[in-house]
Design a protein around this motif. Structure first.
Motif, short mmCIF file in Angstrom:
data_model
loop_
_atom_site.label_atom_id
_atom_site.label_comp_id
_atom_site.label_asym_id
_atom_site.label_seq_id
_atom_site.Cartn_x
_atom_site.Cartn_y
_atom_site.Cartn_z
N THR A 176 -4.71 -5.01 -10.53
CA THR A 176 -3.66 -4.20 -11.56
C THR A 176 -2.30 -3.95 -10.69
O THR A 176 -1.59 -3.15 -11.30
CB THR A 176 -4.17 -2.61 -11.58
OG1 THR A 176 -4.70 -2.22 -10.47
CG2 THR A 176 -5.78 -2.89 -12.39
N SER A 177 -2.10 -4.41 -9.63
CA SER A 177 -1.03 -3.95 -8.88
C SER A 177 0.33 -4.44 -9.48
O SER A 177 1.36 -3.79 -9.43
CB SER A 177 -0.94 -4.61 -7.37
OG SER A 177 -0.75 -6.18 -7.58
N GLN A 218 -2.41 -0.98 -16.71
CA GLN A 218 -3.10 -0.58 -15.56
C GLN A 218 -4.45 0.01 -16.27
O GLN A 218 -5.67 -0.16 -16.10
CB GLN A 218 -2.61 0.08 -14.62
CG GLN A 218 -1.92 -0.43 -13.60
CD GLN A 218 -1.49 0.21 -12.33
OE1 GLN A 218 -1.98 1.39 -12.25
NE2 GLN A 218 -0.58 -0.11 -11.71
N GLN A 269 -4.86 -11.63 -6.87
CA GLN A 269 -4.05 -10.54 -6.95
C GLN A 269 -2.82 -10.99 -7.89
O GLN A 269 -2.34 -9.98 -8.59
CB GLN A 269 -3.39 -10.39 -5.73
CG GLN A 269 -2.19 -9.24 -5.40
CD GLN A 269 -1.86 -9.07 -4.15
OE1 GLN A 269 -2.34 -9.35 -3.24
NE2 GLN A 269 -0.75 -8.04 -4.08
N SER A 321 -7.73 -2.78 -3.32
CA SER A 321 -6.46 -2.18 -3.80
C SER A 321 -5.94 -1.33 -3.09
O SER A 321 -6.36 -0.68 -2.20
CB SER A 321 -7.00 -1.23 -5.23
OG SER A 321 -5.82 -0.78 -5.89
N HIS A 322 -4.74 -1.14 -3.07
CA HIS A 322 -3.83 -0.13 -2.49
C HIS A 322 -3.64 1.20 -3.12
O HIS A 322 -3.00 2.09 -2.75
CB HIS A 322 -2.47 -0.87 -2.06
CG HIS A 322 -1.67 -1.09 -3.01
ND1 HIS A 322 -1.21 -2.25 -3.19
CD2 HIS A 322 -0.84 -0.27 -3.76
CE1 HIS A 322 -0.53 -2.24 -4.30
NE2 HIS A 322 -0.03 -0.93 -4.45
N ASP A 323 -3.93 1.00 -4.59
CA ASP A 323 -3.78 2.10 -5.58
C ASP A 323 -4.91 3.01 -5.60
O ASP A 323 -6.07 2.81 -6.42
CB ASP A 323 -3.42 1.42 -6.79
CG ASP A 323 -2.73 2.60 -7.92
OD1 ASP A 323 -3.23 3.72 -7.64
OD2 ASP A 323 -2.05 2.11 -8.71
N ASP A 365 0.86 -1.30 0.03
CA ASP A 365 -0.11 -0.19 0.01
C ASP A 365 0.80 1.13 0.01
O ASP A 365 1.93 1.17 0.17
CB ASP A 365 -1.08 0.07 1.24
CG ASP A 365 0.01 0.11 2.55
OD1 ASP A 365 0.32 1.04 3.09
OD2 ASP A 365 -0.06 -1.10 3.24
N ASP A 416 -9.22 -8.84 -6.49
CA ASP A 416 -7.99 -8.54 -5.49
C ASP A 416 -6.85 -7.92 -6.07
O ASP A 416 -6.01 -8.76 -6.42
CB ASP A 416 -7.80 -9.90 -4.72
CG ASP A 416 -6.93 -9.82 -3.48
OD1 ASP A 416 -6.78 -8.43 -3.16
OD2 ASP A 416 -6.28 -10.69 -2.97
N GLU A 417 -6.62 -6.84 -5.95
CA GLU A 417 -5.54 -6.04 -6.54
C GLU A 417 -5.15 -6.45 -8.02
O GLU A 417 -4.01 -6.74 -8.19
CB GLU A 417 -4.17 -6.43 -5.67
CG GLU A 417 -4.22 -6.00 -4.10
CD GLU A 417 -3.90 -4.73 -3.87
OE1 GLU A 417 -3.80 -3.60 -4.96
OE2 GLU A 417 -3.74 -4.10 -2.72
#
Length: 537
Positions: free
Chosen positions: A452-453, A460, A368, A482-484, A187, A449-450
């Motif tokens: 695009t991380s 993205q 993810q 997401s953390h983004d 994150d 779950d995430e």
């Protein structure tokens, strides 16, 4: 200043003779002690292959170097024998790999794995090794480090696993640290901590850093020089400030402009509620000793309430280990939980596994890791069509292939690729395959779950556009973890902010991004948009 690492005219090919396929073509750069060089470019541009060549770690049986030179402090590494490379790998040059789940041994506790590095290179064992392992885990910000020594990798979040990988790489205070997407799973607040940590280590040990990343905000903040790669070649390089201020190559300008943009789809008129959760809780026991007695309890999800309508996107954000992924698993009843989850009018906690199975085709998950979630031994046809087999759908083999082709086409992939395998696709293409696998069952709900991380910024943006198009076309409801925050801002109607398993703030995305109410949410926003300001409309 004499370069610590010098790469000259490096070529890498897969296969030999007439079948040789060049993937790196004449790459050259230098890295000085205490400096940071960033390799940037889209998936498949040759960044990781270049980095793996430095330590002769290419995992392909027929990979070779037709030409080039790699020198570490004047010592040639290309063609060096195993005795020489053993003194270099993990000691003078260490590497943080992109995929922590596939790099860590799933059967060994993390304390043991870091201890092996210390024993091999420093001869540390017993109490001294344990003390050093704890020091490293605390250094990289792993919470409850002492309790985590006996933890297996699968019990940690993606961000926590990446921190363990960084701790292992830093164990011997290397001259050069090669970091392949080191903050991909982290994150924004932990990204800032890890980047500050790497800077501090550089100052303390005069360590050089070769940084491979798709996040141009990190490049701007961390790198002294940058090499932009495309199709195996360096198309532009120079000091970071100059390249960012006045990029010469059109592709560099395209990369700098690429980021998720746009706004969420408008709500569907008269949309019905598809998912509700009330007082949802998930706890995991902490066990130690020979008999694995329980000595504590981690409350991963603690009293979460949420409501989601058809065609709506709920963004779930928070630091690594805040409970985001566990919440997603609990909503699908993939982990044991307490509380109430109702999907399309069905109380999932009241259903047996057999009664739940027909509902599973309508609620799917995209995981993810686009590398670890696809079996390398199965073709794309087998991977995407697996759900058809489980639920007895698809008819005969011809009808089945047609359904798979339709699903691949819908996510922007060539249906003729059905007979290929995951290793033949880039990260962005693999994530599209994972989405196709979920969509083929025509679900009403997707837990993302995430997703695009692990992808570069241009890919993205493509995936965000794809998800919006699919949602509009099929009325899909998304729980987007997401953390983004840039991606969440482009997709989510409402946002749930989590910390330590609890909801610290929730509400409409527009209001939350414009005027967050809690200090924690404001800190998340500041960390995210300090690295990369949100796009202007």
């Amino acid at each position: 200043m004499t370069a610590l690492l010098s790469v000259r005219d490096l070529h890498v090919s897969f296969g030999r003779d007439a079948e040789a396929h060049p993937v790196v073509k004449g790459v050259s750069f230098e890295l000085e002690r205490g400096r940071t060089l960033a390799l940037v470019g889209e998936s498949g541009s040759g960044k990781s292959v270049t980095a793996l060549s430095i330590l002769q770690l290419l995992p392909y049986p027929h990979a070779h170097h037709p030409a080039g030179s790699i020198r570490l402090a004047g010592q040639e590494l290309l063609g060096a024998g195993d005795p020489v490379l053993r003194t270099i790998r993990g000691n003078r040059v260490a590497m943080v790999f992109q995929e922590p789940m596939t790099s860590l041994n799933p059967l060994q506790p993390i304390g043991t794995q870091i201890g092996e590095v210390l024993a091999l290179h420093r001869g540390l064992r017993g109490a001294k090794a344990r003390e050093r392992v704890l020091e490293l885990l605390r250094l990289v910000g792993l919470p409850q480090a002492e309790l985590r020594l006996g933890a297996l990798p699968h019990s940690l979040s993606g961000g926590q696993r990446q921190r363990v990988m960084i701790a292992m790489a830093l164990a011997n205070e290397p001259d050069i640290l090669i970091a392949d997407e080191p903050t991909t799973a982290l994150d924004v607040t932990v990204q800032a901590q890890i980047l500050a940590l790497l800077k501090d280590l550089q100052d303390r040990f005069a360590m050089a850093l070769l940084l491979i990343t798709h996040d141009l905000g990190i490049v701007r903040r961390m790198a002294d020089t940058v090499c932009v790669m495309r199709a195996g070649e360096v198309i532009e390089q120079g000091d970071t400030a100059t390249v960012f201020a006045a990029p010469r190559h059109p592709y560099t300008r395209e990369l700098l402009a690429a980021q998720p943009t746009g706004r969420p789809n408008p709500p569907l008129p008269g949309a019905a509620t598809i998912l509700t959760a009330r007082d949802l809780k998930v706890g995991f026991p902490i066990r130690r000793g020979l008999f694995r007695r329980r000595i504590g309890w981690i409350q991963a999800v603690d009293g979460i309430d949420l409501t989601l309508k058809e065609g709506q996107t709920l963004g779930v954000v928070g630091e690594s280990g805040s409970g985001k992924t566990t919440l997603g698993l609990a909503l699908l009843r993939l982990v044991r939980s307490e509380g109430s989850v109702v999907f399309s009018g069905h109380a999932l906690h009241d259903l047996s596994a057999k009664a739940l199975r027909p509902l599973r085709r309508r609620m799917q998950m995209v995981f993810q890791d686009p590398y670890g979630s696809l079996s390398p031994r199965r073709s794309i046809e087998q991977i995407v069509g697996e759900g058809l087999d489980v639920h007895g759908l698809g008819g005969n083999s011809r009808e089945r292939r047609d359904l798979i082709a339709q699903s691949l086409t819908e996510v922007g992939l060539d249906p003729e690729t059905q007979d290929r395998y995951p290793n033949e696709f880039s990260g962005g293409q693999r994530q599209r395959i994972a989405i196709a696998r979920a969509l083929i069952l025509k679900p009403g709900l997707l837990i993302l779950d995430e997703p695009t991380s692990a992808l570069d910024l241009s890919v993205q943006a493509q995936i965000v556009t794809l998800l919006r198009d699919l949602q509009k076309r099929h009325g899909l409801a998304y729980v987007f973890i997401s953390h983004d925050l840039r991606v969440v801002r482009a997709l989510a109607d409402s946002v749930l902010v989590m910390k330590d398993g609890k909801a610290v703030e929730a509400g409409p995305a527009e209001r939350l991004f414009a005027a967050p109410e809690t200090a924690y949410t404001r800190a998340l926003m500041a960390a995210a948009f300090d690295l990369a300001p949100p796009p202007t409309e």
